[in-house]
Scaffold this motif. Structure first.
Motif, mmCIF file in Angstrom:
data_model
loop_
_atom_site.group_PDB
_atom_site.id
_atom_site.type_symbol
_atom_site.label_atom_id
_atom_site.label_comp_id
_atom_site.label_asym_id
_atom_site.label_seq_id
_atom_site.Cartn_x
_atom_site.Cartn_y
_atom_site.Cartn_z
ATOM 1 N N THR A 23 -34.655 7.629 -17.191
ATOM 2 C CA THR A 23 -34.577 6.367 -17.393
ATOM 3 C C THR A 23 -35.100 5.933 -16.338
ATOM 4 O OG1 THR A 23 -33.259 6.204 -18.949
ATOM 5 C CG2 THR A 23 -33.864 4.261 -18.109
ATOM 6 N N TYR A 24 -34.116 6.770 -14.956
ATOM 7 C CA TYR A 24 -33.716 6.629 -13.320
ATOM 8 C C TYR A 24 -34.319 7.228 -12.620
ATOM 9 C CZ TYR A 24 -31.380 2.811 -15.899
ATOM 10 O OH TYR A 24 -30.805 1.381 -16.393
ATOM 11 N N GLN A 25 -35.031 8.658 -12.878
ATOM 12 C CA GLN A 25 -35.322 9.359 -11.570
ATOM 13 C C GLN A 25 -36.697 8.609 -10.586
ATOM 14 O OE1 GLN A 25 -38.555 11.985 -13.047
ATOM 15 N NE2 GLN A 25 -38.885 10.928 -15.080
ATOM 16 N N LEU A 88 -28.841 8.019 -5.194
ATOM 17 C CA LEU A 88 -28.784 9.231 -5.975
ATOM 18 C C LEU A 88 -27.433 9.180 -6.296
ATOM 19 C CD1 LEU A 88 -29.379 11.710 -7.420
ATOM 20 C CD2 LEU A 88 -28.493 12.437 -4.928
ATOM 21 N N THR A 89 -26.543 8.356 -5.563
ATOM 22 C CA THR A 89 -24.750 8.108 -5.248
ATOM 23 C C THR A 89 -24.738 6.784 -6.341
ATOM 24 O OG1 THR A 89 -24.584 8.578 -2.850
ATOM 25 C CG2 THR A 89 -22.704 7.190 -4.204
ATOM 26 N N ASN A 90 -25.080 5.660 -6.178
ATOM 27 C CA ASN A 90 -25.527 4.605 -6.968
ATOM 28 C C ASN A 90 -25.205 5.565 -8.573
ATOM 29 O OD1 ASN A 90 -25.474 2.495 -5.432
ATOM 30 N ND2 ASN A 90 -26.609 2.156 -5.993
ATOM 31 N N LEU A 91 -27.022 6.521 -9.198
ATOM 32 C CA LEU A 91 -27.436 7.312 -10.228
ATOM 33 C C LEU A 91 -25.918 7.876 -10.414
ATOM 34 C CD1 LEU A 91 -29.116 7.113 -12.613
ATOM 35 C CD2 LEU A 91 -29.891 9.364 -11.079
ATOM 36 N N ASP A 130 -30.874 -3.337 -13.862
ATOM 37 C CA ASP A 130 -31.950 -4.002 -12.409
ATOM 38 C C ASP A 130 -31.118 -3.813 -11.309
ATOM 39 O OD1 ASP A 130 -33.680 -5.965 -11.008
ATOM 40 O OD2 ASP A 130 -32.256 -7.191 -10.726
ATOM 41 N N MET A 131 -29.342 -3.478 -11.612
ATOM 42 C CA MET A 131 -28.085 -2.999 -10.615
ATOM 43 C C MET A 131 -28.776 -2.453 -9.523
ATOM 44 S SD MET A 131 -26.614 -5.624 -11.657
ATOM 45 C CE MET A 131 -26.364 -7.366 -13.023
ATOM 46 N N LEU A 132 -28.974 -0.760 -9.913
ATOM 47 C CA LEU A 132 -29.380 -0.109 -9.678
ATOM 48 C C LEU A 132 -30.280 -0.220 -8.768
ATOM 49 C CD1 LEU A 132 -29.340 2.446 -12.644
ATOM 50 C CD2 LEU A 132 -27.924 2.880 -10.487
#
Length: 597
Positions: A23-25, A88-91, A130-132
């Motif tokens: 989803t977030y790559q 990446l830290t967020n993920l 959206d936070m990411l």
């Protein structure tokens, strides 16, 4: 504990990890965004402010007491100069949230499918996705992980009679979460809900267990009040918007149902939603809000009672307390932005919404055939997944993110300012035609708030863009006002001579009228001011200037009439009162000593 919990948690961990990556790559290639600039070296002021560890705890950056937010981001931005490792830290933190959410729901429901579907919808929903897009939201992910860890350990202690160490571990997690964000103040309610509704503790036993968490809340409140001195006291913030409770509730309802609607059908998810105060249909929005709350109460006490559904509703509604307070105080300190609602305020409590949706979907399992049930789940999750993917694509750059925000909410002050900042520094890029009206409005505000450099840069950018004939006239007004504000009266006269047709915003018209009054062209100034009053009936400044112009010409009675009309717009504006008193004194002097000026 469920029988095969280790295997179930391991399987869910792998599935949720794959889902997060798929989803977030895209976000790993995104640029810095909005609040990130507070920490980007070498120009960010934060690095000079926080040299020692103690500074993070005694030198707040704003009205929030969140030392871990400062500590985490200062250290991360010192360590990494490019966005990718920060995203990446967020993920990674977000994945931990998803996994801990699965574990918590798995424990309280004893059902693998319910827990996995809840963790999955939390993962792929665009409101959480959206936070990411914002690196500095990492503190919300960290706080959610701490709070979920506290809930898991507290539930295990209460439900399965584990050692007291689990209870103290829960207290420790909440203590650490205190330094992340004030949302943790709601934790006693989050903790009481599963104890009362799911463990079946009575009120007395529930209160006894959460008293230490309430004590931690008081600790944070006292600590915050001693360190942070409010720039605007709460009582002044409330006075800044003289509204009764029903006005506040109606405006909150307006924003809350925007948020709730986007949870169901994501259409206009933005970083921050700004709306002007409601002027009509207040009864309708109050009816919606209190009808919604009454419906939730009916579902809890009449239908669901002590069940997972009741717990989910309580979890979701709890966040509304913070959202209402935050919306009101944010408006008080930044009233020019209108009522403000930030979806991240409900990041944690939105878990209740996702759980409730999953439970309702699963209730249809016994009433429809298997293929239709799978199709229902696939359609809901597929729609959220595709919407989140689209959000990721739009958010690749700060410019594309803010332009999309402005297109969804034309006139939004924050979005206009962010888009204008980009085009001010890229004056030859050319502004897209659909954003030109907002940039002309932003120019009007720049001139009104006296930002000459910003006005000049935005004028250059607008001049290099493709704009319509009417927009060229509006830009000419802006150019004339810019010259007038900066004392270039000859250039202002030339610009005014080119203008015919429609008129721009009030902040551009006002300096033009002041200029015309200065060069004794009173008749033209009066015409423009009357047009400004007709276009912007709630704007009080034209009435003030009209009275000044007429009084300067010796027409004191006429001036007083306009000042009294302006005073009706804003009874608290003492300028009208003092001008009326001074003009009346002058009239009395003329009556006493005829012929005297």
């Amino acid at each position: 504990m469920p029988r095969n919990y280790k295997v179930d948690i391991s399987c869910a961990g792998i599935l949720l990890l794959l889902l997060c990556l798929v989803t977030y790559q895209d976000i790993l290639g995104h640029q810095f965004m909005i609040d990130d600039h507070t920490f980007i070296r070498p120009i960010a002021p934060t690095f000079a402010l926080y040299g020692n560890l103690s500074d993070f705890f005694i030198k707040p950056l704003d009205l929030h007491y969140s030392p871990f937010y400062l500590l985490l981001n200062v250290k991360l931005f010192k360590l990494f100069s490019t966005p990718m490792p920060l995203y990446l830290t967020n993920l990674a933190l977000f994945y931990v949230d998803c996994l801990l959410l699965f574990i918590f729901i798995y424990l309280i429901s004893a059902d693998f499918v319910t827990a996995l579907l809840t963790g999955a919808i939390f993962c792929i929903h665009p409101m959480t996705g959206d936070m990411l897009q914002h690196i500095t939201f990492n503190i919300l992910f960290l706080q959610a992980a701490l709070m979920l860890s506290a809930l898991v350990s507290l539930y295990v202690y209460a439900k399965y009679n584990r050692g007291i160490i689990y209870y103290f571990f829960s207290l420790l997690m909440v203590f650490l979460a205190l330094f992340c964000h004030e949302i943790v103040l709601l934790f006693p309610i989050y903790a009481a809900a599963p104890l009362f509704f799911l463990v079946d503790f009575g009120w007395k036993k529930t209160v006894k267990l959460i008293i230490p968490f309430i004590a931690l809340d008081f600790f944070l409140i006292i600590l915050r009040s001693t360190i942070i001195k409010p720039q605007i006291p709460v009582e002044n913030a409330i006075i800044m918007h003289p509204a009764v409770f029903w006005d506040l509730a109606a405006n909150f309802s307006h924003l809350f149902f925007w948020y709730l609607g986007n949870l169901f059908v994501p259409r206009s998810i933005v970083f921050m939603c700004n709306m002007p105060p409601l002027v009509g249909f207040l009864w309708f929005w109050n009816f919606l809000l209190f009808g919604f709350l009454a419906s939730c109460g009916l579902l809890i006490f009449r239908f669901f009672k002590k069940s997972l559904e009741s717990f989910a509703i309580i979890l979701f509604l709890t966040g509304l307390f913070y959202a209402f307070l935050a919306m009101h105080l944010r408006h008080g300190s930044q009233a020019e932005r209108g009522w403000v609602f930030e979806p991240n305020w409900l990041y944690f409590s939105s878990i209740g919404f996702y759980l409730f949706v999953v439970l309702i979907i699963l209730k249809t399992r016994d009433h429809i055939n298997r293929a239709l049930f799978i199709g229902l789940i696939a359609s809901v999750y597929g729609a959220y997944f595709l919407s989140t993917i689209n959000t990721d694509i739009i958010s690749r750059t700060e410019k594309s993110y803010c332009e999309n925000w402005l297109r969804k909410f034309p006139g939004n002050f924050i979005a206009m300012n962010l888009v204008a900042n980009f085009y001010r520094h890229n004056t030859h890029t050319g502004i897209p035609s659909d954003l030109v009206p907002d940039m002309l409005n932003m120019l009007d505000l720049y001139i009104g708030y006296d930002y000459p450099q910003k006005s000049f840069e935005l004028i250059k950018s607008l001049s290099s863009s493709k704009i319509s004939p009417s927009q060229k006239i509006q830009l000419s007004y802006g150019i004339a006002a810019y010259y007038c504000k900066n004392g270039h009266y000859q250039q202002c006269q030339v610009a005014i001579g080119r203008i015919i047709g429609p008129h721009p915003g009030p902040y551009t018209l006002m300096p033009l009228c002041q200029y015309l009054n200065r060069v004794k062209d009173t008749a033209t100034a009066v015409i423009l001011l009357k047009q400004c009053m007709a276009l912007y009936p709630q704007f009080k400044e034209p009435y003030l200037l009209m009275g000044v112009i007429l009084a300067n010409d010796g027409h004191y009675e006429e001036g007083i009439k306009w000042w009294k009309k302006g005073l009706m717009k804003d009874p608290s504006d003492l300028r009208f009162v003092s001008n009326i008193e001074e003009a009346e004194n002058l009239i009395n002097k003329e009556k006493t000593y005829p012929g005297n000026p």
